[in-house]
Design an enzyme around this catalytic site. Sequence first.
Site, PDB file in Angstrom:
ATOM      1  CB  SER A 284      -8.127  12.657  34.718  1.00  0.00           C
ATOM      2  OG  SER A 284      -9.302  12.988  34.030  1.00  0.00           O
TER       3      SER A 284
ATOM      4  CE  LYS B 149      -5.109   9.501  30.910  1.00  0.00           C
ATOM      5  NZ  LYS B 149      -5.642  10.632  31.713  1.00  0.00           N
TER       6      LYS B 149
ATOM      7  CB  SER C 144      -9.657  10.582  31.675  1.00  0.00           C
ATOM      8  OG  SER C 144      -8.409  11.211  31.938  1.00  0.00           O
TER       9      SER C 144
END
Lengths: 95, 482
Positions: free
Chosen positions: B174, B75, B150
């Site tokens: 998330s 990420k 997210s």
Amino acid sequence: MSLTQADVRRIARLARLQVNDTEVAEVEQKLNGILGLIEQLQAIDTEGVEPMSHARDVALRLREDVATETNRRAAFQAVAPAVEDGLYLVPKVIE
Amino acid sequence: MTYTLKQAADLLAAGKTSAVELASDYLARIEGAQGALNAFITVDRELTLAMARKADASRAAGNAGLLTGVPIAHKDIFCAEGWKTTCGSKMLEHFVSPYDAGVVERCTAAGLVTLGRTNMDEFAMGSSNENSAYGAVRNPWDRDAVPGGSSGGSAAAVAARLAPAATATDTGGSIRQPAAFCGVTGLKPTYGVVSRYGMVAYASSLDQGGPIAQTAEDCALMLNVMAGHDVRDSTSLEMAKEDYSRDLNQPLKGLRIGMPREYFGAGLAADVAAAIESALAEYRKLGAEVVEISLPRTELAIPAYYVIAPAEASSNLSRFDGVRYGHRAAEYTDLNDMYEKSRAEGFGWEVKRRILTGAYVLSHGYYDAYYLKAQKVRRLLSEDFQAGFGQCDVIAAPAAPTVAWNLGEKGDDPIAMYLADIYTLGVNLAGLPGIAHPVGFGANGRPVGLQLIGNYFSEARLLNAAHQFQQATDWHTRAPAL
């Protein structure tokens, strides 16, 4: 309670975030929506409840007072917008 | 050909493939899917292949570990030396990190090869991945749908088999919500298990890193790499090294699964409820017992979270001042004007709203009414979970009230987006571990995920439950057509 546009400008100034004249009305409306949502907390009885500031109640550690990092000034300043002679450049703050 | 993390590791160990070959194959898949899905922000073939060659060399020298040469995606919130680390923000568009996050350091030490940097909501603020400055990610199961957020890029990448696994973070859901929306498995560990060093901070008392993969077994292997004490993160827990895969093969006989009635009432879509009912029936077949419990103050998680997280965010994001790193406005009249313009230009609107909300609830005269009040409610929510664990071993819940919604559906309405976080926020406020794994499909063929919540440090048990479920079902093996 509900925020006015003057409140929004004050908060934006505290947060060092420019909100211009064309944006302020929408920001005011959105923030009031969010405040409406969080307002429900006021109705909850929390008398005698200890605030929980952290997911786990652990004490912060202390470490030996010794240097652990090497000097990497050049690498860290390579990502800065403006530097000179190892210093970060900002607009003049003292006349 | 695509693999789970475990399959890729086994092929490498058997000498049937090389790290360079695996990396090249996945890079080709990523390139082929980028236009349709936008799951990655940065891909750097040379950096990836250099890591792969190094992994092959260490295997040739007899120094390979279990995962040496296996490719994964990170990420874009984890700083990685030499890689652009944007955190989904224009503020960090040109930021090439001078150092590695604790998680990245551990992955690299384990010989994992970085395929690229996955897309995300800006500074991890969002539930749809539409808040990225680099464009929305599309759900691989239905390109009209959001992937969740997210960590939408990480979940979409694993679902589309663009990487065997990916790192992710979870502040209010998330990891679990995008994993559910994309039909993959994601684990949010107990707060403090995974180092936050070099993980761009959003809400520090809630942020926690974890893995997204196809299977629970792969999540266990990833957590074995990612977890561990880090002196550079003051909230990192000092605990003995654990093997999170140790209990994978334990039978589930006697496992008590709590069903909180507040999570299954009005507001839960019928297609999601039906898939979860079937999953719980499967768990019963595996020997588990389902008991009804109550988490009476569930709804308060939303207002408590949307005070605490913005408050911490407004403090954390004050570091983006256009001085040491990040965007600086081209023109300004003085220092304050430089700060205000740089931040206004660098941040997107959801980030600005949370900063402003946070600044307000922390400001003079309002601190007690909002921030302190929210912290007290946080304690009540945490106590509710402990009462629940008095009656069960793990808690079953939906990961979200609906399947993935359409891109643009919730438009620019922050409240609609916040309300959809109802089933995930409590776990972060209490600091508990939670896993989401695929259990079927709902409307329009969009995946449904089941969330299992455990008590502190019960990661191995959550992984065990999900793994046993995955031994008996094949939802986790379904992949979308690319």
